[in-house]
Design a protein around this motif. Structure first.
Motif, PDB file in Angstrom:
ATOM      1  N   ALA A 151     -10.404 -63.001  -7.968  1.00 37.42           N
ATOM      2  CA  ALA A 151      -9.786 -64.195  -6.945  1.00 37.42           C
ATOM      3  C   ALA A 151      -9.694 -63.180  -5.712  1.00 37.42           C
ATOM      4  CB  ALA A 151      -8.267 -64.053  -7.214  1.00 37.42           C
ATOM      5  N   ILE A 152      -9.571 -64.046  -4.381  1.00 35.47           N
ATOM      6  CA  ILE A 152      -9.459 -62.977  -3.046  1.00 35.47           C
ATOM      7  C   ILE A 152      -8.388 -62.439  -3.468  1.00 35.47           C
ATOM      8  CG2 ILE A 152      -9.367 -63.711  -0.812  1.00 35.47           C
ATOM      9  CD1 ILE A 152     -10.259 -66.514  -1.493  1.00 35.47           C
ATOM     10  N   ASN A 153      -8.559 -60.924  -2.926  1.00 31.66           N
ATOM     11  CA  ASN A 153      -7.987 -60.145  -2.778  1.00 31.66           C
ATOM     12  C   ASN A 153      -7.441 -59.605  -4.198  1.00 31.66           C
ATOM     13  OD1 ASN A 153      -8.212 -59.872  -1.081  1.00 31.66           O
ATOM     14  ND2 ASN A 153      -6.345 -60.084  -0.138  1.00 31.66           N
ATOM     15  N   GLY A 154      -8.306 -60.105  -5.252  1.00 29.60           N
ATOM     16  CA  GLY A 154      -7.501 -59.812  -6.729  1.00 29.60           C
ATOM     17  C   GLY A 154      -8.145 -58.144  -7.325  1.00 29.60           C
ATOM     18  N   GLY A 155      -7.324 -56.811  -6.466  1.00 31.45           N
ATOM     19  CA  GLY A 155      -7.575 -55.868  -7.167  1.00 31.45           C
ATOM     20  C   GLY A 155      -7.087 -55.498  -8.296  1.00 31.45           C
ATOM     21  N   ALA A 156      -5.913 -55.632  -8.602  1.00 27.35           N
ATOM     22  CA  ALA A 156      -4.877 -55.738 -10.030  1.00 27.35           C
ATOM     23  C   ALA A 156      -5.855 -55.979 -11.489  1.00 27.35           C
ATOM     24  CB  ALA A 156      -3.710 -55.736 -10.048  1.00 27.35           C
ATOM     25  N   ASN A 157      -6.206 -57.630 -10.920  1.00 28.60           N
ATOM     26  CA  ASN A 157      -7.478 -58.069 -12.155  1.00 28.60           C
ATOM     27  C   ASN A 157      -8.515 -57.015 -12.339  1.00 28.60           C
ATOM     28  OD1 ASN A 157      -5.376 -59.554 -12.820  1.00 28.60           O
ATOM     29  ND2 ASN A 157      -6.401 -61.427 -13.083  1.00 28.60           N
ATOM     30  N   ALA A 158      -9.055 -57.208 -11.729  1.00 27.96           N
ATOM     31  CA  ALA A 158     -10.503 -55.889 -11.319  1.00 27.96           C
ATOM     32  C   ALA A 158     -10.314 -55.132 -11.992  1.00 27.96           C
ATOM     33  CB  ALA A 158     -10.831 -56.117 -10.001  1.00 27.96           C
ATOM     34  N   ALA A 159      -9.174 -54.460 -11.816  1.00 25.94           N
ATOM     35  CA  ALA A 159      -8.723 -53.062 -12.961  1.00 25.94           C
ATOM     36  C   ALA A 159      -8.660 -52.918 -14.559  1.00 25.94           C
ATOM     37  CB  ALA A 159      -8.072 -52.211 -12.115  1.00 25.94           C
ATOM     38  N   LEU A 160      -7.937 -54.374 -14.267  1.00 31.16           N
ATOM     39  CA  LEU A 160      -7.434 -55.000 -15.654  1.00 31.16           C
ATOM     40  C   LEU A 160      -8.645 -55.233 -16.406  1.00 31.16           C
ATOM     41  CD1 LEU A 160      -4.110 -56.288 -15.329  1.00 31.16           C
ATOM     42  CD2 LEU A 160      -4.502 -54.580 -16.754  1.00 31.16           C
ATOM     43  N   LEU A 161      -9.950 -56.351 -15.886  1.00 36.13           N
ATOM     44  CA  LEU A 161     -10.950 -56.344 -16.460  1.00 36.13           C
ATOM     45  C   LEU A 161     -11.747 -55.594 -16.741  1.00 36.13           C
ATOM     46  CD1 LEU A 161     -12.735 -59.010 -17.407  1.00 36.13           C
ATOM     47  CD2 LEU A 161     -13.518 -59.163 -15.052  1.00 36.13           C
ATOM     48  N   CYS A 162     -11.886 -54.118 -16.168  1.00 31.23           N
ATOM     49  CA  CYS A 162     -12.763 -53.327 -16.401  1.00 31.23           C
ATOM     50  C   CYS A 162     -11.417 -52.320 -17.384  1.00 31.23           C
ATOM     51  CB  CYS A 162     -12.153 -52.557 -15.133  1.00 31.23           C
ATOM     52  SG  CYS A 162     -13.549 -51.877 -13.873  1.00 31.23           S
ATOM     53  N   ALA A 163     -10.865 -52.294 -17.764  1.00 24.56           N
ATOM     54  CA  ALA A 163      -9.664 -51.626 -18.416  1.00 24.56           C
ATOM     55  C   ALA A 163     -10.587 -52.666 -20.304  1.00 24.56           C
ATOM     56  CB  ALA A 163      -8.357 -51.315 -18.455  1.00 24.56           C
ATOM     57  N   VAL A 183     -13.485 -52.289 -25.683  1.00 23.00           N
ATOM     58  CA  VAL A 183     -13.856 -52.562 -26.849  1.00 23.00           C
ATOM     59  C   VAL A 183     -14.402 -51.352 -27.744  1.00 23.00           C
ATOM     60  CG1 VAL A 183     -16.062 -53.503 -27.330  1.00 23.00           C
ATOM     61  CG2 VAL A 183     -15.113 -54.843 -25.286  1.00 23.00           C
ATOM     62  N   GLU A 184     -14.741 -50.709 -26.565  1.00 21.32           N
ATOM     63  CA  GLU A 184     -15.331 -50.148 -27.620  1.00 21.32           C
ATOM     64  C   GLU A 184     -13.285 -48.041 -28.109  1.00 21.32           C
ATOM     65  OE1 GLU A 184     -17.326 -49.163 -30.112  1.00 21.32           O
ATOM     66  OE2 GLU A 184     -19.309 -50.356 -28.911  1.00 21.32           O
ATOM     67  N   ASP A 185     -12.714 -48.403 -27.668  1.00 21.97           N
ATOM     68  CA  ASP A 185     -11.428 -47.855 -27.643  1.00 21.97           C
ATOM     69  C   ASP A 185      -9.865 -48.526 -28.293  1.00 21.97           C
ATOM     70  OD1 ASP A 185      -9.592 -45.852 -26.762  1.00 21.97           O
ATOM     71  OD2 ASP A 185     -10.766 -44.693 -24.763  1.00 21.97           O
ATOM     72  N   LYS A 186     -10.034 -48.031 -29.202  1.00 20.37           N
ATOM     73  CA  LYS A 186      -8.466 -48.061 -29.624  1.00 20.37           C
ATOM     74  C   LYS A 186      -7.430 -48.005 -28.831  1.00 20.37           C
ATOM     75  CE  LYS A 186     -10.215 -49.169 -34.532  1.00 20.37           C
ATOM     76  NZ  LYS A 186     -10.666 -48.411 -35.417  1.00 20.37           N
ATOM     77  N   GLU A 187      -7.169 -47.403 -28.576  1.00 18.19           N
ATOM     78  CA  GLU A 187      -6.047 -46.098 -27.616  1.00 18.19           C
ATOM     79  C   GLU A 187      -5.889 -47.079 -26.298  1.00 18.19           C
ATOM     80  OE1 GLU A 187      -5.013 -41.799 -25.823  1.00 18.19           O
ATOM     81  OE2 GLU A 187      -5.499 -41.978 -27.419  1.00 18.19           O
ATOM     82  N   LEU A 188      -6.665 -47.540 -25.087  1.00 18.32           N
ATOM     83  CA  LEU A 188      -6.767 -47.937 -24.474  1.00 18.32           C
ATOM     84  C   LEU A 188      -6.699 -49.658 -24.924  1.00 18.32           C
ATOM     85  CD1 LEU A 188      -7.104 -48.318 -21.308  1.00 18.32           C
ATOM     86  CD2 LEU A 188      -9.483 -48.603 -21.501  1.00 18.32           C
ATOM     87  N   LYS A 200      -2.659 -49.448 -25.480  1.00 19.32           N
ATOM     88  CA  LYS A 200      -1.980 -49.855 -24.114  1.00 19.32           C
ATOM     89  C   LYS A 200      -2.056 -51.176 -23.226  1.00 19.32           C
ATOM     90  CE  LYS A 200      -3.014 -45.400 -22.940  1.00 19.32           C
ATOM     91  NZ  LYS A 200      -3.694 -43.892 -21.431  1.00 19.32           N
ATOM     92  N   LEU A 201      -3.162 -51.505 -23.298  1.00 22.40           N
ATOM     93  CA  LEU A 201      -2.809 -53.169 -23.277  1.00 22.40           C
ATOM     94  C   LEU A 201      -2.475 -54.168 -23.597  1.00 22.40           C
ATOM     95  CD1 LEU A 201      -7.124 -53.135 -22.251  1.00 22.40           C
ATOM     96  CD2 LEU A 201      -5.066 -53.561 -20.116  1.00 22.40           C
ATOM     97  N   ASP A 202      -2.254 -53.797 -24.840  1.00 19.25           N
ATOM     98  CA  ASP A 202      -1.165 -55.035 -25.174  1.00 19.25           C
ATOM     99  C   ASP A 202      -0.046 -54.487 -25.290  1.00 19.25           C
ATOM    100  OD1 ASP A 202      -3.769 -55.780 -26.849  1.00 19.25           O
ATOM    101  OD2 ASP A 202      -3.322 -54.561 -29.062  1.00 19.25           O
ATOM    102  N   ALA A 203       0.547 -53.465 -24.763  1.00 14.25           N
ATOM    103  CA  ALA A 203       1.495 -53.100 -24.570  1.00 14.25           C
ATOM    104  C   ALA A 203       2.419 -53.347 -23.612  1.00 14.25           C
ATOM    105  CB  ALA A 203       1.506 -51.627 -25.027  1.00 14.25           C
ATOM    106  N   LYS A 204       1.065 -53.709 -22.506  1.00 15.64           N
ATOM    107  CA  LYS A 204       1.235 -54.009 -20.530  1.00 15.64           C
ATOM    108  C   LYS A 204       1.503 -55.893 -20.790  1.00 15.64           C
ATOM    109  CE  LYS A 204      -0.820 -54.545 -16.213  1.00 15.64           C
ATOM    110  NZ  LYS A 204       0.441 -55.022 -15.485  1.00 15.64           N
ATOM    111  N   ARG A 205       0.501 -56.117 -22.004  1.00 14.30           N
ATOM    112  CA  ARG A 205       0.731 -57.716 -21.963  1.00 14.30           C
ATOM    113  C   ARG A 205       2.256 -58.015 -22.163  1.00 14.30           C
ATOM    114  NH1 ARG A 205      -4.106 -61.052 -22.332  1.00 14.30           N
ATOM    115  NH2 ARG A 205      -5.243 -60.446 -20.917  1.00 14.30           N
ATOM    116  N   ALA A 206       2.582 -57.216 -23.208  1.00 20.53           N
ATOM    117  CA  ALA A 206       4.043 -57.644 -24.261  1.00 20.53           C
ATOM    118  C   ALA A 206       5.512 -57.141 -22.731  1.00 20.53           C
ATOM    119  CB  ALA A 206       3.930 -56.051 -24.653  1.00 20.53           C
ATOM    120  N   SER A 207       5.221 -56.220 -22.323  1.00 19.02           N
ATOM    121  CA  SER A 207       6.008 -55.921 -20.904  1.00 19.02           C
ATOM    122  C   SER A 207       6.318 -56.810 -19.762  1.00 19.02           C
ATOM    123  CB  SER A 207       6.098 -54.474 -20.393  1.00 19.02           C
ATOM    124  OG  SER A 207       6.323 -54.356 -19.753  1.00 19.02           O
ATOM    125  N   ASP A 208       5.023 -57.171 -19.410  1.00 21.59           N
ATOM    126  CA  ASP A 208       4.805 -58.137 -18.442  1.00 21.59           C
ATOM    127  C   ASP A 208       4.913 -59.262 -18.997  1.00 21.59           C
ATOM    128  OD1 ASP A 208       3.521 -56.256 -17.399  1.00 21.59           O
ATOM    129  OD2 ASP A 208       1.487 -57.477 -17.607  1.00 21.59           O
TER     130      ASP A 208
END
Ligand code: RP5
Length: 162
Positions: A114-126, A131-136, A139-147
């Motif tokens: 999105a316009i000015n979508g800096g956080a989503n750009a980082a999340l998409l990179c993450a 895909v090849e990093d179970k630990e990461l 962390k993404l699963d935990a962030k989704r649950a916390s959000d």
């Protein structure tokens, strides 16, 4: 872990880029930040993209406003995933940058947030790196649950107030 490269077309884009760097820091993903412009410093922008894979990058974020060719110019010179952030920096409210970033010709994709979508750009990179990093991925699963938990807290508060 592979690094994320963050390129912005001007230092005036920094407030938007900071949303991406804050998100990457929270996920403990290494990154580098540069100011390279597709128009003002095209040689440096190209050189970064050409060498990005061998320099240990796994994905690149390109943030630019106005006639925003940065993400496309970076994508033209690497097959790493490129995420474009259209920045609101003109009288056209970022629509100019959105269309310039998203409307890529077949063969050279840019994943545009999105316009000015800096956080989503980082999340998409993450998510790409996870895909090849179970630990990461965990962390993404935990962030989704916390959000989600925060939204449900707001639901309870709003609901109780009526
Ligand atoms: C773009 O032009 C930059 O990405 C920035 O969003 C916009 C304005 O740049 P400055 O004139 O503030 O340097 O290339």
């Amino acid at each position: 872990m592979k690094k994320v490269g963050i390129i912005m077309g001007s230092d005036s884009d920094l407030p938007i880029v900071t949303k991406a760097t804050d998100t990457l820091k929270a996920l403990e993903i290494p990154f580098e930040v540069h100011v390279y412009s597709a128009h003002r410093t095209p040689v440096e922008a190209r050189d970064f993209a050409v060498n990005a894979r061998k320099n240990g990058f796994g994905a690149i974020i390109a943030a630019a406003g106005m006639a925003a060719h940065l993400a496309g110019a970076i994508a033209a010179n690497t097959t790493l995933p490129v995420i474009g952030i259209p920045c609101k920096s003109s009288n056209l409210d970022g629509i100019d940058a959105l269309l310039s970033t998203v409307q890529m010709p077949t063969g050279i994709p840019v994943a545009t947030v999105a316009i000015n979508g800096g956080a989503n750009a980082a999340l998409l990179c993450a998510q790409i790196l996870a895909v090849e990093d179970k630990e990461l991925a965990a962390k993404l699963d935990a962030k989704r649950a916390s959000d989600a938990a925060k939204v449900l807290e707001k639901d309870a508060a709003i609901s109780a107030s009526f």
